[in-house]
Design an enzyme around this catalytic site. Structure first.
Site, PDB file in Angstrom:
ATOM      1  N   GLU A  34       0.870  -1.168   0.000  1.00  0.00           N
ATOM      2  CA  GLU A  34       0.000   0.000   0.000  1.00  0.00           C
ATOM      3  C   GLU A  34       0.911   1.223   0.000  1.00  0.00           C
ATOM      4  OE1 GLU A  34      -2.828   0.167   3.244  1.00  0.00           O
ATOM      5  OE2 GLU A  34      -3.427   2.185   2.649  1.00  0.00           O
ATOM      6  N   ARG A 258       4.866 -12.975   9.651  1.00  0.00           N
ATOM      7  CA  ARG A 258       5.560 -11.732   9.348  1.00  0.00           C
ATOM      8  C   ARG A 258       6.862 -11.648  10.130  1.00  0.00           C
ATOM      9  NH1 ARG A 258       3.534  -6.534   9.690  1.00  0.00           N
ATOM     10  NH2 ARG A 258       1.702  -7.236   8.606  1.00  0.00           N
ATOM     11  N   LYS A 268       3.956   0.784   9.710  1.00  0.00           N
ATOM     12  CA  LYS A 268       4.143   2.040   8.990  1.00  0.00           C
ATOM     13  C   LYS A 268       3.538   3.204   9.771  1.00  0.00           C
ATOM     14  CE  LYS A 268       2.900   0.148   5.013  1.00  0.00           C
ATOM     15  NZ  LYS A 268       2.466  -0.014   3.629  1.00  0.00           N
TER      16      LYS A 268
END
Ligand code: ATP
Ligand code: MG
Length: 556
Positions: A34, A258, A268
């Site tokens: 994204e 992850r 983020k």
């Protein structure tokens, strides 16, 4: 540490698909960032996996910008993401944007409505949340759930045409409010957002939700293996339900754990907060776990790829020791970095028996680890040199093998010297150290027969340059920054120490911005982006040894 590994579990699954002739053995993966921030080391893991497995099976990888949130996305991020992937060493087959599919996704939504699998809901987001139920109790059906197909189509068109305010209506998939999987309880698939989008401008006033964009985009691109992180495992039934109901290309989703790193935050949102609140000097601050920060710090693409390889692909969440990343860059730089001598905290040393005005030139290896020694550089030696203040002690403890009155050391690439006196100022600070040298001990031609334990780095005071050196430490002082509290409380106040006037050997004036250096005994260094010919700035990438491991041992 060996990096030889068998296939990871994702590779095994893909190998089985290829062997069975699924999709005629074709493999197409995608990396779907994204564009709402810079890529970090966690993304590197996903990039290495997606591009790595595709390559292994002669497949390809698409870069897809998952740009369905108009407010948070920017073109700056798109550009940085592309630059970072290329820097890591990967190339995509196609560059796509989810926003390119907005028309198709709208058609898909209409198709769902026409088949009775989606409806417009006027409930507020609070009401929808309340009707959702809990993991142990079924939810309640919305009073708007049984609208007619015609009414739903007309309302959805009106949503698209901007006839309603934000939040007034949403489109929901009609699945099962009693499903044990909360994501199957009539998830919202479209919402109203009167916001300009970085690519489609003001064309759209409704935007698809992640779950109604991601899987559909995979299908539109004929992605065979859609690899994502574990938190999307619970979304998989919805991913499959939508593909089945829309009767589109059967992409399949696979999940892996992850990457979490100790002493590091990776979300983020948190990284953006660090930038906005100016805890760091931008997204590429050398202390940031972003790829641009690691690059500015002096990490190499090979060291990051090797790190991703060593940690492997796991099915369960775990936390990787930040020291492992440092180990990987140290190992890589040891093979490639050019050796130079720099004195961070200089004190003058005078060789009293060396002739005034005399200068000798020595040839020093650029890199003893390289087969050709990386070539040679010239270093000069004369009567006055700089050494590190810490390398001299007036009253040394027993095992201090550096310089002290009456003690001998070797000056790297030059002579063995012996200290006979020193001078102090009124405050008791050493200002000058006086030594004599052993002329027969010159490096390479040593016939002195003297053995010394310590070797010091030094710089010829008559032929050197002053440089700025930035010594970095971990950005956070706790292994799990913040825990349940504010992570900024755990910022390490000493994460950057600036040395304004370090003394560097002359060869460093010719430093190239792409070159990595080892400053002897001090660590690996890389020129900062703000370095100029007048003011050279070097960032310490990593120390030569793991200083944190020592700290931990002390605590034990
Ligand atoms: P963040 O939580 O940091 O905002 P994200 O998952 O929202 O990350 P995206 O831009 O959506 O960020 O991620 C692009 C791809 O990178 C996704 O497939 C995502 O699963 C993967 N990814 C993100 N963070 C990690 C991580 N820490 N380890 C492995 N893969 C990751
Ligand atoms: Mg995301």
């Amino acid at each position: 540490m060996s990096t030889e590994k068998g296939p990871n579990f994702i590779e095994e699954l893909i190998a089985a698909d290829v062997a069975s002739g699924k999709h005629n053995g074709r493999v197409l993966t995608r990396f779907p960032p994204e564009p709402n921030g810079y890529l970090h080391i966690g993304h590197a893991k996903s990039i290495c996996l997606n591009f790595g497995v595709a390559k292994k099976f002669n497949g390809k990888t698409n870069l897809r910008f998952d740009d369905t949130n108009p407010e948070t996305e920017e073109t700056e991020y798109v550009e940085s993401i592309k630059a970072d992937i290329k820097w890591l060493g990967f190339d995509w087959a196609n560059e796509f944007y989810t926003s390119d599919y907005f028309d198709t996704l709208f058609e898909f939504a209409i198709k769902l409505i026409k088949n009775g699998w989606a409806y417009v809901d006027d409930s507020t987001s609070e009401q929808i949340a309340e009707m959702k139920g809990t993991p142990t109790e079924p939810g309640n059906e919305s009073p708007f759930r049984n609208r007619t197909i015609e009414e739903n189509i007309s309302l959805f068109e009106k949503m698209k045409n901007g006839e309603f305010k934000e939040g007034e209506k949403v489109l929901r998939a009609k699945i099962d409010m009693a499903s044990p999987n909360m994501h199957m309880r009539d998830p919202v698939i479209y919402r109203i957002k009167h916001a300009a989008h970085h690519r489609t401008g003001n064309k759209w006033l409704i935007y698809p939700m992640y779950d109604f964009a991601h899987g559909q985009s995979d299908s539109i691109e004929n992605i065979t293996h859609s690899i994502c992180t574990l938190e999307f495992e619970v979304h998989r039934p919805l991913y499959e339900w939508l593909i089945e109901k829309l009767d589109i290309f059967p992409s399949r989703q696979y999940e892996f754990a992850r990457l979490n790193l100790s002493y590091t935050v990776m979300s983020k949102r948190k990284l953006l907060q660090l930038v906005k609140e100016k805890h760091v000097d931008g997204w590429d601050d050398p202390r940031m776990p972003t790829l641009s920060g690691l690059r500015r710090r002096g990490y190499t693409p090979a060291s990051i790829r090797n790190f991703c390889d060593i940690i492997g692909v796991a099915k369960r969440e775990n936390v990787i020791d930040a020291g492992l990343l440092e180990f990987c860059v140290r190992e890589d730089l040891n093979k490639h970095a050019l050796r130079r001598m720099v004195v961070l905290n200089p004190v003058k040393l005078i060789i009293t028996d060396y002739p005034d005005g005399k200068t000798e030139t020595f040839h020093a290896e650029n890199n003893p680890e390289a087969e050709d020694k990386g070539g040679y550089r010239q270093i000069t030696f004369s009567k006055e040199i700089w050494i590190e203040r810490e390398d001299f002690m007036e009253n040394p403890p027993k095992k201090f093998f550096r310089l002290a009155p009456g003690q001998m050391v070797r000056l790297k690439n030059a002579y063995i010297i012996k200290c006979h006196s020193f001078k102090k100022d009124d405050n008791g600070n050493i200002t000058e150290i006086y030594c004599s040298h052993i002329p027969e001990s010159r490096s390479g031609k040593d016939s002195s027969g003297i053995n010394v334990k310590g070797t010091l780095h030094w710089v010829d005071a008559g032929n050197c340059t002053s440089v700025e050196v930035r010594l970095y430490d971990r950005l956070f002082r706790s292994e799990n920054p913040g825990g349940a509290n504010d992570f900024t409380n755990d910022l390490n106040p000493d994460s950057c120490r600036i040395i304004h006037h370090a003394m560097a050997e002359y060869a460093l004036t010719e430093a190239q911005p792409v070159e990595h250096y080892q400053f002897l005994r001090l660590g690996y260094f890389f020129a900062d982006k703000n370095s100029t010919a007048e003011k050279q700035i070097f960032n310490r990438t990593v120390t030569l040894k793991d200083t944190w491991a020592k700290e931990l041992k002390k605590k034990e």
